[in-house]
Design an enzyme around this catalytic site. Structure first.
Site, short mmCIF file in Angstrom:
data_model
loop_
_atom_site.label_atom_id
_atom_site.label_comp_id
_atom_site.label_asym_id
_atom_site.label_seq_id
_atom_site.Cartn_x
_atom_site.Cartn_y
_atom_site.Cartn_z
N GLY A 102 0.83 -1.20 0.00
CA GLY A 102 0.00 0.00 0.00
C GLY A 102 0.86 1.25 0.00
NE ARG A 130 -4.33 -1.99 2.25
CZ ARG A 130 -3.15 -1.73 2.80
NH1 ARG A 130 -2.06 -2.36 2.37
NH2 ARG A 130 -3.06 -0.87 3.77
CB SER A 175 -3.81 7.91 6.25
OG SER A 175 -2.98 7.40 5.22
CD GLN A 177 0.06 3.65 3.33
OE1 GLN A 177 -1.05 3.49 2.84
NE2 GLN A 177 0.83 2.64 3.70
CG ASP A 324 1.42 -0.83 10.62
OD1 ASP A 324 0.26 -0.83 10.18
OD2 ASP A 324 2.36 -0.22 10.09
CE LYS A 351 -3.60 0.26 8.66
NZ LYS A 351 -2.86 1.37 8.07
NE ARG A 355 -2.50 -5.92 9.35
CZ ARG A 355 -1.49 -5.10 9.09
NH1 ARG A 355 -1.36 -3.97 9.75
NH2 ARG A 355 -0.60 -5.42 8.16
C1 S3P Z 1 2.59 3.71 6.56
C2 S3P Z 1 1.46 4.27 7.11
C3 S3P Z 1 0.40 3.46 7.76
C4 S3P Z 1 0.90 2.06 8.10
C5 S3P Z 1 1.66 1.43 6.97
C6 S3P Z 1 2.86 2.27 6.59
C7 S3P Z 1 3.58 4.63 5.93
O1 S3P Z 1 -0.69 3.33 6.85
O2 S3P Z 1 -0.19 1.23 8.47
O3 S3P Z 1 2.10 0.14 7.33
O4 S3P Z 1 4.73 4.19 5.68
O5 S3P Z 1 3.24 5.79 5.68
P1 S3P Z 1 -1.85 4.46 6.76
O6 S3P Z 1 -1.27 5.67 6.13
O7 S3P Z 1 -2.90 3.83 5.87
O8 S3P Z 1 -2.34 4.67 8.16
#
Ligand code: S3P
Length: 440
Positions: A102, A130, A175, A177, A324, A351, A355
């Site tokens: 993701g 997702r 988030s 991401q 996580d 996720k 989960r």
């Molecule tokens: C991550 C952000 C989290 C995390 C993922 C890694 C990242 O996700 O669960 O394993 O590296 O920015 P979300 O942005 O969906 O919360």
């Protein structure tokens, strides 16, 4: 039930000694992607060699970055990446496969935003389930086009634009991401791009962009970048991954006689919510800061077996700092006296697997009463928990579920079976041999 089943035997003894964990996955992805975007040759070390990070490496290669990373004796990747800089990425000749990652798919959407090329992003069967609209929606506000427009699931084709508009965005969920995708696009937009979050998410992007010559401003729930800026090559030393360390730490907390030290692990507070949770549960845990790489703090975590653990409540504002780690903390909560509540963990449903449902299902197999109420997860612990023989846990091909259920067996007196255990290659390929080595 999957036919791909691995038998996990109990550990030979307590988990003892001093060890390290592989490089941080979030920082590794960012080091690879930011170096590919930058002008010049960046030097990286301590990079995680795993399936997820490999998806980012292959993606930037397909887009024209030159990646020369070599495997080191400690299992990490070290070397250089020469980025496309102001020339921009090249049009790839086929879709980019983000595999199970993701982070690769969502961060790439921000990376590609300023460039007038058409790139189809796809992934494995889990990633294709997702949600992506949380990323495409703000990027569309900035001027990026997606085909099909407004579609939630991969495959999606992105058509970037050199005329990006800066935005002020209120993110609907915490988030990192999402925040990163928007900020990366913002590097190339005219003006200040700001992301405001409902709770603080991990801040590696805000900390690392200045190392690549792009100033950021950040408070706990707001981050901004002023564009347009040109990213310059940098040097990144990746610390150990606290999310991987959490599996060893939690295993040691529940395995009698254990006493474990993990060195060189990231102690970024946006990631160490699991340490604070274990402290509140009464675990014998302490951390020592030993240094800093760039703006990222690192150090040592020490944990001893704790015979009496108490349930506790983890408020919504703290969930992102342990998002996580909820499955493995739930297994610890199963061994604690009283009820543990994780507030507002609805994000767990989207996720690598659901989960939330999978955690409740696995705990039920252990005879533990766990349930969801709205978006909250409740677990009624049992300090006398004994694992029954003959259990098979379904990992749903999710690395963190696979490690959680393996630990249920490793720390007990009977073997367990875990389906699709090979998924641990996503973040921690040597997990099993490392924990077995510490218990001899
Ligand atoms: C991550 C952000 C989290 C995390 C993922 C890694 C990242 O996700 O669960 O394993 O590296 O920015 P979300 O942005 O969906 O919360």
């Amino acid at each position: 039930m999957s036919s791909d089943v691995t038998l996990i035997d109990p550990l030979e003894g307590p988990i003892r000694g001093t060890t390290r964990v592989p490089g941080d996955k979030s920082i590794s992805h960012r080091a690879v992607l930011f170096s590919a975007m930058a002008e010049g040759t960046s030097r990286l070390s301590g990079v995680l060699d795993s399936a997820d990070v490999n998806a980012s490496i292959e993606a930037v290669r397909a887009l024209g970055a030159q990646v020369d990373l070599e495997k080191q004796a400690d299992g990490s990747l070290e070397g250089t990446i020469t980025g496309w800089g102001s020339e921009g990425p090249k049009q790839p000749d086929k879709p980019i496969d983000c595999a199970n990652s993701g982070t690769t798919a969502r961060l790439l959407m921000g990376v590609l935003a300023p460039w007038d090329i058409q790139v189809e992003l796809t992934g494995d069967s889990s990633l294709k389930k997702r949600p992506m609209r949380r990323i495409t929606a703000p990027l569309m506000k900035m001027g990026v086009r997606f085909e099909p427009a407004g579609q939630e699931l991969l495959p999606i084709t992105e058509i970037g634009t050199p005329k990006l508009r800066a935005i002020n965005y209120e993110a609907p969920m915490a988030s990192a991401q999402l925040k990163t995708a928007v900020l990366l696009a913002g590097v190339y937009a005219q003006g200040t791009t700001t992301v405001k979050e409902p709770a603080p998410s991990r801040n590696h992007t805000e900390l690392m962009l200045p190392e690549y010559g792009v100033p950021t401003t950040a408070s706990s729930q707001t981050a901004s970048v002023k564009g347009p800026a040109l990213m310059q090559a940098s040097e990144v030393v990746v610390p150990g991954d606290p999310s991987s360390a959490a599996f060893l730490v939690c295993a040691a907390a529940i395995k009698p006689g254990s006493d474990l030290t993990i060195e060189n692990v990231s102690l970024n507070t946006a990631r160490t919510g699991f340490v604070r949770t274990l402290e509140r549960m009464g675990a014998d845990i302490d951390v020592v800061h030993t240094g800093q790489e760039g703006k990222e703090p690192n150090g040592t975590i020490h944990i001893s077996y704790t015979p009496v653990l108490r349930g506790c409540e983890i408020p919504a504002q703290h969930i992102a700092s342990l998002v996580d780690e909820v499955p493995i903390l739930s297994l610890v909560a199963a061994h604690a006296r009283g009820v543990t509540v994780f507030k507002e963990v609805g994000e767990l449903r989207v996720k690598e697997a659901d989960r939330l449902a999978a955690t409740i299902e696995g705990l039920a197999q252990l005879g533990i009463d766990a349930w969801e109420e709205g978006n909250d997860l409740y677990i009624e612990g049992n300090p006398d928990l004994v694992v029954a023989p003959g259990l098979t846990f379904e990992s749903y091909g999710d690395h963190r579920l696979a490690m959680t259920w393996a630990i249920a067996g490793l720390t007990s007196n009977v073997p367990v079976e875990v389906t699709r255990f090979g998924s641990v290659a996503v973040s921690y390929p040597n997990f099993l041999s490392t924990i077995q080595g510490l218990a001899r």
